[in-house]
Each structure stands twice: as structure tokens, then as C-alpha cells.
Design an enzyme around this catalytic site. Sequence first.
Site, mmCIF file in Angstrom:
data_model
loop_
_atom_site.group_PDB
_atom_site.id
_atom_site.type_symbol
_atom_site.label_atom_id
_atom_site.label_comp_id
_atom_site.label_asym_id
_atom_site.label_seq_id
_atom_site.Cartn_x
_atom_site.Cartn_y
_atom_site.Cartn_z
ATOM 1 N N GLY A 9 -2.070 11.368 -3.329
ATOM 2 C CA GLY A 9 -1.620 10.742 -4.564
ATOM 3 C C GLY A 9 -0.283 11.153 -5.141
ATOM 4 N N ARG A 33 3.372 -5.661 -1.964
ATOM 5 C CA ARG A 33 3.118 -4.738 -3.077
ATOM 6 C C ARG A 33 3.598 -5.246 -4.430
ATOM 7 N NH1 ARG A 33 5.149 -0.082 -3.328
ATOM 8 N NH2 ARG A 33 3.411 0.869 -4.427
ATOM 9 N N CYS A 55 4.935 -19.562 1.053
ATOM 10 C CA CYS A 55 4.641 -20.687 0.172
ATOM 11 C C CYS A 55 3.667 -20.244 -0.910
ATOM 12 C CB CYS A 55 4.063 -21.827 0.992
ATOM 13 S SG CYS A 55 5.171 -22.245 2.323
HETATM 14 C C1 LIG Z 1 -5.220 6.351 -0.509
HETATM 15 C C2 LIG Z 1 -5.882 7.643 -0.321
HETATM 16 C C3 LIG Z 1 -5.127 8.790 -0.044
HETATM 17 C C4 LIG Z 1 -3.619 8.780 0.010
HETATM 18 O O1 LIG Z 1 -3.043 8.481 -1.218
HETATM 19 P P1 LIG Z 1 -1.444 8.503 -1.366
HETATM 20 O O2 LIG Z 1 -1.234 8.047 -2.747
HETATM 21 O O3 LIG Z 1 -0.899 7.571 -0.350
HETATM 22 O O4 LIG Z 1 -1.011 9.915 -1.133
HETATM 23 C C5 LIG Z 1 -5.798 9.966 0.151
HETATM 24 N N1 LIG Z 1 -7.150 10.029 0.096
HETATM 25 C C6 LIG Z 1 -7.912 8.946 -0.158
HETATM 26 C C7 LIG Z 1 -9.375 9.074 -0.191
HETATM 27 C C8 LIG Z 1 -7.303 7.725 -0.388
HETATM 28 O O5 LIG Z 1 -8.065 6.663 -0.643
#
Ligand SMILES: *Cc1c(COP(=O)(O)O)cnc(C)c1O
Length: 432
Positions: free
Chosen positions: A248, A330, A361
Amino acid sequence: MICENLSVNSCGHLTFAGLDCVELAAKYGTPLYVMDENRIRHNCRVYMNAMKKYFGENSACLYASKACSFKRLYEIIKEEGFGTDVVSSGEVYTALKADFDLGNAFFHSNNKTDEDIAFAIDSGIGYFVCDNIEEVYSISAIAGEKGVKQKVLLRLTPGIDPHTYEAVNTGKVDSKFGSAIETGQAFEITKTTLGLPNIDLRGFHCHIGSQIFDSEIYIRGSEIMLEFIAHVRQNLGYTAEILDLGGGYGVRYIEANPYIDIDSNIKGLADFIKRTVAQLAIPMPRICLEPGRSIVADAGLTLYTAGTVKRIPGYKNYVSIDGGMADNPRYALYGSYYTVMSALRPEAQCDMHCTLAGRCCESGDLIQENIFLPSDIKRGEIIAVLTTGAYNYSMSSNYNRLGKPAVVMIADGKDYVAVKRETLDDIIRNDV
Ligand SMILES: *Cc1c(COP(=O)(O)O)cnc(C)c1O
């Protein structure tokens, strides 16, 4: 520039990982995903060094495949000593074909099918990260049929709102992911799981959200998880071996995004976790982190060729490109920000307020609104969208029967094809 692998050469062209983007577009065609292998390795090493330094040798870094998955990528992260997260039989198969040791893989997802579970066990998956009790029962039954005792973690929701976009917000109680601590459900599931003969519970997992810049969110999340571990130890006599804190960490898409120092964030987290573990009088768990975006995002950009430039006097200007939501959904999905520039003349004056529109489209097929490009931009000019290494190729589709672009990797100043461009025959490959 927003990342140090971007520059401008003597022709005035944009360079990425040392190579001229206009030349890359001419050589491989557009749309084109370009990735910087050295940057991927650098990002891996920042995590790996910090984890070893602050959490010790038994900590682990797992790359979240969903950010970008193809065979070459698994080879690179394996060489960097990473484990991986997978979420489907397709990701398991890709990793297998890249000779990735599935023993270091964690299978996530809020809904693993019975076929996924069986295929992953047969492939030697290390761990399942179980989302809910129904899934634990399914894994137990399938593991029983195969005569194995399957290692699992339980995915819990610590009940934190990370103030990121709602659509990518996964740590809250009402999330579709995981089982909530707050409602007592997590405790009940732990108790049930410990009673299943074919399940080997190794610990707990949480993933609070994505594109997070505030280190306090991780501190708070880890505190709730550690308190839960202590609670379970006291009441069930079970001591978790692994605490997986998910991924994250945010990346810089635009100048306004802050720069995150991963090393000092991990240090701060480790200091807090060590103090809390001592206060709670529990053994130090093995800590795992699962970065995805922050490993690959700034290691990628996408090159397009400009097509129609449409001026609607008094309203809006559109610059259309030869790609769009099929290779980068995105902005259409959640309004993500991107930095856009002419690869031909990144230093030219950008005096035209415009929208970068895709070719699909669908009026929502935009890559970015409210950007500035040179007002004399014309059909044929190469345009770069920066920081597209994460959640672009992996989210791409064949909408409008567009072939997926190639992924060209650059390593030490040399370019090579990591994923071929889809041909027209690829488009009809499965049509009968
Ligand atoms: C998406 C996800 C990640 C990675 O998240 P990032 O924001 O790309 O670092 C890690 N663990 C789980 C369980 C996820 O769903």
C-alpha cells in the site's frame, strides 16, 4: 522530473532508463509499455535492505503480482529474494512457468474457487491467506482429499479508514475483504480454524489500502493486529508466528504527491512494533510486507502516438491517442492522476489546456483531464504517460478488440521484449 530514471537528451527527447523514448516508439510501435529493470531491482532492494535491517533476517518481502504480472517479472523478483502474492490460477501458472518457487507464494483473493485451491495446492503453494470461514472449510476439505496439511494465514480487517479512494479502500469493517476484528468475527474464525485437522494456521494478515502516504496508518494497523495476537494468545493459547501487514505505500504520479522514504517508514514501523510486542509480552512475529505499486509503478511508462487533436471553441480541447482504457483503465475506474508530456519535446511550452482521450468507444475513456500540452501538437507526435508500471498492463483488456501492447524492458541501457504485442491473430485465437 518525478522519478530519477527520466531525463531529456541532446535531441531534446524524453529518455527513460537512459533510452530515447521517440526511438523506442519508432522501433517497437505504439502503444508501448516500457519498463526499467534496474528501477524494479532498486525498489526491491530498498525494501529488502530495510526489512532485514529493522525486522531481522526472518522477515520477508512479497511482491504483489496483481500490480504487474508476466514471466520475466517473476524472474526478476526471485533474483531479488522476494516471495510473491498471487490471486488466481493464472498468476500461479505464470509464476510456475518462470520457475518461481511457489513455496514462497501467498494466495490471496476474497473468493478463491475450488479449482484455484486445488491447482495451487498441486503447484506447491506456500500459504493461502484465507478471507473468510467458508474458504477455510473449502481449503481444509481439499487439503484433506489430497492428504496434505495446508499452511494458512487469516486475513483480518483492523477497521481503519485510510482516507484513500473508496474504491481501493480495503481495511474497513464493511469491506468485502477479510474478517473484522471489531465484530468478534476474527476471533471466532481463529478458534474454528485452529480446530481443523488439515489446516496449519501460521498467523494473520491485513492490507489496509493502497496509495497510502501517511505512516501513522501502518502504525495504527499494526497496533490493532498485535493486540489481537495477544488476545488470541491469552484466550486460545495460540501464538501467531507470522504477521503480514500487506502493501500500500504510495508513489508519485504527479509533482504534488509526496516522496515516501521507504527505509525510514519501515524503521518507524519496526521501532513501534518492537515496543508494542514488549509491552504486550508476546514473542516477536515474523513480519511480512507485500508491496506492489511501489515496486513497479515508477519503473514503467506508456508511449502513445497522438491522433486527432479536436478543439471545441469555448469548451474543451481533446488530444486523442492510439491507446486508452484498454491499456490503462485507471482514470476511467477511479480518476487516477498521471503526468503526461510530449516525448518528442518534453521541455516545450505547454500552453494548451486539454484532455488526453483514448480511442475506445466510451466517453469515459480518458487518460487524464485538465492537463497542458503544446498547442501545436499534431497527429504523429509521441506522447508519454508516466508512472504506469503498476495496474496498467495487469488491468489491460481487449475492449474494442484492441491487441494488448508489448512490454519492452530496459536493463543497463539495453532494451528487450518481455511481453510481445498481441497480433490480430491473437485477437481471434479462441474464436471458434
Ligand atoms: C493490492 C494488494 C497489495 C499491494 O498493494 P500496493 O498498493 O500495490 O502496494 C498487497 N497485499 C494485498 C492483499 C493486496 O490486495
